[in-house]
Enzyme design. Structure first.
Site, PDB file in Angstrom:
ATOM      1  CE  LYS A 204      -2.507  13.161 -14.286  1.00 48.86           C
ATOM      2  NZ  LYS A 204      -3.031  13.448 -15.635  1.00 48.86           N
TER       3      LYS A 204
ATOM      4  CE  LYS B 245       3.235  17.004 -14.425  1.00 47.16           C
ATOM      5  NZ  LYS B 245       3.272  15.816 -15.242  1.00 47.16           N
TER       6      LYS B 245
ATOM      7  CG  HIS C 279      -4.558  11.506 -25.498  1.00 46.75           C
ATOM      8  ND1 HIS C 279      -5.114  12.174 -24.438  1.00 46.75           N
ATOM      9  CD2 HIS C 279      -3.296  11.217 -25.132  1.00 46.75           C
ATOM     10  CE1 HIS C 279      -4.215  12.282 -23.469  1.00 46.75           C
ATOM     11  NE2 HIS C 279      -3.104  11.712 -23.868  1.00 46.75           N
TER      12      HIS C 279
ATOM     13  NE  ARG D  66      -3.950  -2.109   2.113  1.00 42.54           N
ATOM     14  CZ  ARG D  66      -3.811  -3.070   3.014  1.00 42.54           C
ATOM     15  NH1 ARG D  66      -2.901  -2.954   3.966  1.00 42.54           N
ATOM     16  NH2 ARG D  66      -4.562  -4.136   2.974  1.00 42.54           N
TER      17      ARG D  66
ATOM     18  NE  ARG E 279      -1.463  16.345 -12.533  1.00 41.33           N
ATOM     19  CZ  ARG E 279      -0.738  15.628 -11.687  1.00 41.33           C
ATOM     20  NH1 ARG E 279      -0.999  15.659 -10.416  1.00 41.33           N
ATOM     21  NH2 ARG E 279       0.257  14.887 -12.130  1.00 41.33           N
TER      22      ARG E 279
ATOM     23  CD  GLU F 178      -5.904  15.000 -14.738  1.00 41.73           C
ATOM     24  OE1 GLU F 178      -5.711  13.823 -14.467  1.00 41.73           O
ATOM     25  OE2 GLU F 178      -5.517  15.529 -15.786  1.00 41.73           O
TER      26      GLU F 178
ATOM     27  CG  ASN G  90      -4.365  16.982 -20.034  1.00 40.06           C
ATOM     28  OD1 ASN G  90      -3.362  16.284 -20.014  1.00 40.06           O
ATOM     29  ND2 ASN G  90      -5.319  16.891 -19.131  1.00 40.06           N
TER      30      ASN G  90
ATOM     31  CG  HIS H  74      -1.718  16.147 -23.728  1.00 43.22           C
ATOM     32  ND1 HIS H  74      -0.962  17.297 -23.744  1.00 43.22           N
ATOM     33  CD2 HIS H  74      -0.889  15.163 -23.270  1.00 43.22           C
ATOM     34  CE1 HIS H  74       0.259  17.022 -23.283  1.00 43.22           C
ATOM     35  NE2 HIS H  74       0.325  15.740 -22.996  1.00 43.22           N
TER      36      HIS H  74
ATOM     37  CG  HIS I  91       3.170  11.588 -25.360  1.00 43.83           C
ATOM     38  ND1 HIS I  91       1.793  11.520 -25.457  1.00 43.83           N
ATOM     39  CD2 HIS I  91       3.426  12.524 -24.401  1.00 43.83           C
ATOM     40  CE1 HIS I  91       1.249  12.362 -24.587  1.00 43.83           C
ATOM     41  NE2 HIS I  91       2.211  12.972 -23.928  1.00 43.83           N
TER      42      HIS I  91
ATOM     43  CD  GLU J 158       4.202  16.555 -22.680  1.00 38.21           C
ATOM     44  OE1 GLU J 158       3.726  17.590 -22.177  1.00 38.21           O
ATOM     45  OE2 GLU J 158       3.539  15.536 -22.902  1.00 38.21           O
TER      46      GLU J 158
END
Lengths: 386, 386
Positions: B156, B241, B266, B134, B255, B251, B259, B262, B280, B199
Site C-alpha cells: 500500500k 501481515k 481513525h 507506470r 486484509r 483488500e 484494521n 483502526h 498512529h 501495531e
C-alpha cells in the site's frame, strides 16, 4: 474475440472482448452508444445510480446533453467535471483537481468514473481513477478516432511531465468497459479524424497484411464518412490492440510493436512543441513511412514496401512526409537526439520497430545511428527542395 | 516462510518471503542492514550501479552517512532527495516534487528507488515509484518500528487528501525488497518505539494467541531494547501481515482484519488533527482495547478478554485508554460521525473488526451504532472522572 449483439435497450453494436483475467472487459463499438450509455453502464453500478463524468469543454459543448439524456434513460444521474481541452490538461494540477473533485463527490470503491473525451481525457481520468482510493472502476467513452483505436484500450493512463516529457507519470489501470460510439466521429474535424487514421493504418502495417489490403481498398471511403467502414476499421484496430495487450499487459515485450512509427513520431512531436503543427496520429503516419524506409534501406524488407505504405497514407489524404510538416524543423542530428529521450529507452539504447514486410514487424535496438540519420536527412532535403 | 541466512557480505538476518507470484519479495530482518545495504541491493541492479534514495531530514541527519557508506561498500552510488519530516509531507506538492526529481535523475524502468524512512517516506516514495513511468522497482528501508511491521510490507502506497482524509490517493505497488534494520530502532525515541508497538500487539490480538502470550511475557523486555526480542517481534508481525496480504492483496476481504482497532483509531486521529497529541500506533492500541471492549459487550468474546488486552498494552508502557489522550476530545456522537468518513466505508456502512477471542477476529458491518456510542461514552466519562 468478436460478436455482434442486439439486446433490449442496448441497440446494435459489436464487441471485442479483452480477456485479461479478473481485469477482463468489453469494448463495444457501434452507432448511438452515447444515447444508450445508461443501458450499457447500469449493470456495472451497485445501489447508487450515479456516475461521475470527466470531460473537456469542446466535448461537453457538443455531446454532454446527449450523454446526460442517455444515462437518465436508465435512471442514472451524473455529476460532471469539465476540464480545459488540449494536451496541457495532462498535468499535475488538473490531475489533483480531478482526484480531489472525485473525493468531494464521495466516490467509493464500488462507484464508476466515466472518461468522456479524447485521449487526453481518457488518460487523465483513467489515471485519476487508478489512484483514487488505490483504484476505482472507470468506463472509457472515447470521442476521437485516435482514442477509440488506441488510448482507450489497454489500460495505459497518465499525465505528462513538463520538464521530462509525455506520459512519464501514470499507471496501468484497465477500464471496466469501453463504449466506442461511431456516430460521434461525424462531429470531428476532417484533420482530427485523419490524425486518428494514423493509428489505424499502423495496425495493418505492423501485424495484419489483410487489414492493410482492406484499407488500400476501403480507407478513402472510411475517411469520407462511411459508417460501416469506420465500424470495421475501429473493430479490427481494437482487436489487434487487444491481442497484443493480452500477450503483454505491462509492456515487457510484444506491446512495443504498437510503437511502430512512434520513435520517429515522438522526436517530431518534441521538435514541434506538441503543438497543432503536428497532431499525434499525423506523426505516427509519417513515422510509419520513415520506419518502412529505414527497414528497406537496412535490407530488412523489400524496396516496394515503403512506397506501398506511402501510397496508402496519401490515398486517405493524410500527412505522409517530413515536408508535410509546416514551419521549421531541427537538424537530423537534433531529431535523433530527441529520440533518445523517449521513455521506452533502456540503458540509453534507441529502440525501433522495424518491418520484414507489410504486416510483419519486430522490435530491435540494433540500428546504426548513421542509417537513422540518413533517412531523416533525406526527408529534410526533400522539404528543402519544395 | 522464514529462514535464517548468513551469506558473505550480507551479515546475519532472517527472511520472511512474501509469495505474490511475479510480485514476490523478501523482507530481511536483522542488525546492521543499513551498513550492508549495498550487498543486499546490488543483485537487483543492472549495469548502472546507482540508486535514488528518498528520505526525510531527521533520518538523513542520523543515518544517511551510514547508508551512503553501506552502498559504497558494494560500489553503488546514490542520489538523494531529502524531504521535510512529518505526515504533511504526504501531499500532492511533495509527490510531484519527488516524481519530477526522479525523472530529472533519469530513472528508468530497470532502476531502483530506495525509500529510507518511516511510514510517511515509504508511502510517498513507494507511490512515486508506482507512477513513475507506470511503475519502477523500489526497496523499502523502514527506519521506524511502525513502518517495519506495517506500512513497508504489503504494497500500500499513497498520499493524503487535505480535504477528504488520509491515504485516499495511492496505488498498490509491492516493493522488490524490504530491509528492516533492527539496530536502527535504537535511535527512536521511546514514544515512537512504543507507538510502533501498537501495531505489533495488534497482530497477536487479531490472529495469533501464542504471539499474544509471547508478548505478555516478552513485551516489556522488547520495549526496553532487547534486540533478540525486537527481531522476533518484527519477524512474527511481518509473517502475519504477509500471510494476510497474500490471501488478499488488494483488500477485497481478509486484509480488512489488519484494521483491528483502526476504525476507532481513525476517528481519534481525526479528532486530534493527526498531530503529535496522538501517534498512529498509540491510536491503534487504544482502538484495539475499545474493539475488545465492544466485542465483550456484544457478547462476542469473554468478559476477561478486554482486561487481558489492556494489561498487555499497559505492561509495555503504552497509551491504552481515551484518558491517556491529552487535551479535549469531541463528543461520542461526533467521534462516531468521524468513523463514517473512513475510506473503507462502503455504501455508508460502518465496518468494524471485532473478536470472538484473543487471536480470533472477524470483519462485520453489523454493529449497532448505540453500542459503539456507549463504549466511547464510557471512555470519555472515565477521562472526565480523572
Amino acid at each position: 474475440m468478436t460478436r455482434t449483439d442486439l439486446q433490449s435497450g442496448l441497440g446494435a453494436f459489436q464487441t471485442v472482448h479483452v480477456p485479461l483475467g479478473d481485469r477482463a472487459y468489453d469494448v463495444r463499438i457501434g452507432e448511438g452508444l452515447v444515447d444508450r450509455a445508461g443501458a450499457h453502464i447500469a449493470p456495472l453500478l451497485g445501489k447508487k445510480k450515479r456516475v461521475c463524468v470527466i470531460t473537456e469543454v469542446n466535448v461537453a459543448d457538443q455531446h454532454l446533453d446527449s450523454l446526460r439524456a442517455g444515462l437518465a434513460a436508465a435512471g442514472i444521474e451524473m455529476e460532471v467535471l469539465i476540464l480545459p481541452a488540449g494536451e496541457s490538461t495532462k498535468c499535475w494540477a488538473e490531475l489533483s483537481k480531478t482526484v480531489e473533485w472525485l473525493l468531494a463527490q464521495k466516490v467509493e470503491r464500488n462507484d464508476i468514473v466515466v472518461a468522456f473525451g479524447g485521449g487526453v481525457i481518457g488518460d487523465l481520468a483513467g489515471f485519476a481513477a487508478a489512484i483514487l482510493r488505490r483504484g476505482v472502476r472507470f468506463v472509457q467513452m472515447p470521442t476521437s478516432l485516435l482514442a477509440q483505436v488506441d488510448s482507450s484500450v489497454g489500460g495505459k493512463t497518465g499525465i505528462n511531465s513538463r520538464e521530462a516529457g509525455k506520459n512519464l507519470i501514470g499507471a496501468f489501470h484497465q477500464p471496466s468497459l469501453v463504449l466506442a460510439d461511431i456516430s460521434i466521429l461525424a462531429s470531428l474535424t476532417p484533420r482530427d479524424f485523419l490524425s486518428g487514421c494514423g493509428e489505424v493504418v499502423k495496425y495493418g502495417m505492423l501485424g495484419d497484411e489483410a487489414f492493410f489490403e482492406w484499407l488500400e481498398e476501403n480507407g478513402p471511403l472510411m475517411a469520407q464518412g462511411d459508417v460501416a467502414a469506420r465500424t470495421y476499421a475501429v473493430k479490427r484496430s481494437v482487436e489487434m490492440k487487444a491481442e497484443i495487450v493480452v500477450r503483454d499487459e505491462t509492456e515487457q515485450g510484444d506491446r512495443a510493436l504498437l510503437n511502430l512509427g512512434h520513435t520517429f513520431c515522438h522526436a517530431l512531436e518534441a521538435a514541434t512543441g506538441y503543438s497543432d503543427r503536428l497532431l499525434h496520429g499525423e506523426g505516427v503516419a509519417i513515422g510509419c513511412a520513415l520506419a518502412f524506409e529505414l527497414s528497406a534501406r537496412l535490407g530488412l524488407c523489400s524496396q516496394e514496401a515503403p512506397s506501398r505504405v506511402r501510397s496508402q497514407i496519401k490515398a486517405m489524404g493524410m500527412k505522409c512526409d517530413l515536408k508535410d510538416i509546416a514551419g521549421d524543423l531541427p537538424s537530423a542530428e537534433a531529431l535523433v537526439d530527441l529520440m533518445a529521450q523517449d521513455k521506452k529507452v533502456l540503458d540509453g539504447q534507441l529502440r525501433f520497430v522495424l518491418a520484414r514486410s507489410i504486416g510483419d514487424s519486430f522490435v530491435t535496438s540494433d540500428v546504426p545511428r548513421e542509417a537513422v540519420l540518413r533517412v531523416i536527412q533525406d526527408g529534410l532535403d526533400a522539404r528543402a527542395a519544395t
